[in-house]
Write an enzyme that holds these catalytic residues in place. Sequence first.
Site, mmCIF file in Angstrom:
data_model
loop_
_atom_site.group_PDB
_atom_site.id
_atom_site.type_symbol
_atom_site.label_atom_id
_atom_site.label_comp_id
_atom_site.label_asym_id
_atom_site.label_seq_id
_atom_site.Cartn_x
_atom_site.Cartn_y
_atom_site.Cartn_z
ATOM 1 N N ASP A 24 42.318 32.541 36.576
ATOM 2 C CA ASP A 24 42.347 34.198 37.018
ATOM 3 C C ASP A 24 42.203 35.041 35.936
ATOM 4 O O ASP A 24 43.041 35.135 34.964
ATOM 5 C CB ASP A 24 43.753 34.351 37.663
ATOM 6 C CG ASP A 24 43.547 35.628 38.557
ATOM 7 O OD1 ASP A 24 42.752 36.409 38.493
ATOM 8 O OD2 ASP A 24 44.765 35.690 39.418
ATOM 9 N N ASP B 196 41.539 40.532 46.350
ATOM 10 C CA ASP B 196 42.361 39.725 47.157
ATOM 11 C C ASP B 196 42.450 40.029 48.792
ATOM 12 O O ASP B 196 42.379 41.053 49.046
ATOM 13 C CB ASP B 196 43.880 39.918 46.563
ATOM 14 C CG ASP B 196 44.081 39.448 45.024
ATOM 15 O OD1 ASP B 196 43.170 39.023 44.421
ATOM 16 O OD2 ASP B 196 45.289 39.486 44.546
HETATM 17 C C1 GLA Z 1 45.323 37.852 41.482
HETATM 18 C C2 GLA Z 1 44.475 36.757 42.397
HETATM 19 C C3 GLA Z 1 45.549 36.496 43.406
HETATM 20 C C4 GLA Z 1 46.951 35.810 42.958
HETATM 21 C C5 GLA Z 1 47.433 36.767 41.851
HETATM 22 C C6 GLA Z 1 48.498 36.256 40.913
HETATM 23 O O1 GLA Z 1 45.673 38.990 42.012
HETATM 24 O O2 GLA Z 1 43.487 37.292 42.745
HETATM 25 O O3 GLA Z 1 44.932 35.386 44.156
HETATM 26 O O4 GLA Z 1 46.703 34.609 42.008
HETATM 27 O O5 GLA Z 1 46.669 37.223 40.938
HETATM 28 O O6 GLA Z 1 49.153 36.950 40.056
#
Ligand code: GLA
Length: 502
Positions: free
Chosen positions: A261, A321
Amino acid sequence: MRILPLLLLTAACSGADLTGNWVAAVSNTDGTVRRTYFNLKQEGSRITGWIRTTQFYYLITEGSGGPDGFTLTGTMKDGSAERRATFEGKLVGDELHITTRPNAKAPLTEMVARRAPQGEGAMPARIPPPALHKVRDNGLARTPPMGWNSWNKFARRIDDAIVRGIADAMAGNGMKDAGYLYVNIDDTWEAERDARGNIQTNKKFPDMKALADYVHGKGLRIGIYSSPGPTTCAGYEGSYGHEEQDARTYASWGIDYLKYDWCGARNIYTDQDMQAVYQKMGEALLATGRPIVYSLCQYGRAEVWKWGPDVGGNLWRTTGDIRDSWDSMTKIGFGQDELAPWAKPGHWNDPDMLEIGNDGMSDTEYKTHMSLWSMLAAPLMAGNDLRNMPASILEILTNREVIAVDQDKDGKQGRRVSQSGEQEIWLRQLSGGAHAVALFNRAAAEAKMTVKWADLGMRTTPHRARDLWSHSDIKLQGPEYSTAVPGHGVVMLRVTSGGAAP
Ligand code: GLA
């Protein structure tokens, strides 16, 4: 006469200066410490420097005041976007008492910062990313990965016991038999590194190898999460400068899947560096010799679908997200049409994890979610509490006829073929000449919808049609098929023509 007290006050404070490095440390219940650093330089009433907190690194663009009261506005660039945060505080004894509001809706956060050695908390130097080349295909994920991920439901609350419970549930409730395989731990499992730079787990995960063994013992696989930056999105330790070492650690624990990520990496790298940065971990995973699915999470920036396979990626997030709402789910899902050409066996567009069963939508809406993701050949990562869910949710998640569409071996992503107001018809080519046809009604009220076979490029009426939610065959007659589709609902069919397999 009136000026005198002011002068005295200024004189009293003149020895105090905010200049220096400060750290505010807050203990998390998992044994880790969340640190916010303030590197300040005071010149008169002007303050410059930087602030580093969780995944954010701000340059102070407006800083003013002094020990009796100061305001700092930090700005950070994130691709084309800019993020700002304001901190207010004053010196009390030898501590800074600071308040901030992480975002407009969040409550005020208070922290106390103490002097820290100069250099502590500074952003590490930029490690030049490697030259680009193609990473060998790992041969995994020939159909979209299926499993579960902790973030949507549990976020920071995920721990060893929950993961075991989820594995038990998945193995016993029919999900494993329906194809769900990966039990994936998202952010907040990490602790700081040991003296040799090895990543540690925090108190919530006392023994990752034992946990992996447990999950494997259920006939399932286990996934983990990290960031190419120094910190993850939640502010935990990332893999920056430790990519090969971390990949080896994951392999030694028995990890089968990595979600990687971007978050903390944006403080060091630009979007132009993304491909090389992701390539580095792709190579590192391959070098371990263990089959590890590689899931890229950088929110669909830098046209990742064009280079995801080249860095060894098996899937890549295409958006920000998801949230557990009809608006969020439909905005993401119905926005995927143009990415269809980039999906293929081993390499998938990822419109994010499922929200099915998290209570923000109705069962009808969750059926739409499941159908749409399956039309999109999307990874199916359940995001709810599998230990405790209504039968209706389990039924949606384990609808084998819909899953068979998602998992079709040809891996061709479906596309929108027509749209009329809030009604859309999507078509997905399946192996053996079959097709999946989904009639989506995005309106709140029931609507009558009609598919004209000729509009789908079919010269004749399909010989056979199956309704994948009512699990019944439908008799088709004539050049079109009409049906009532519930508000926010779907009718999903599998049709076969001519000599195609039923
Ligand atoms: C980002 C990702 C999410 C999750 C969070 C965790 O926002 O897009 O899917 O993994 O981080 O902190």
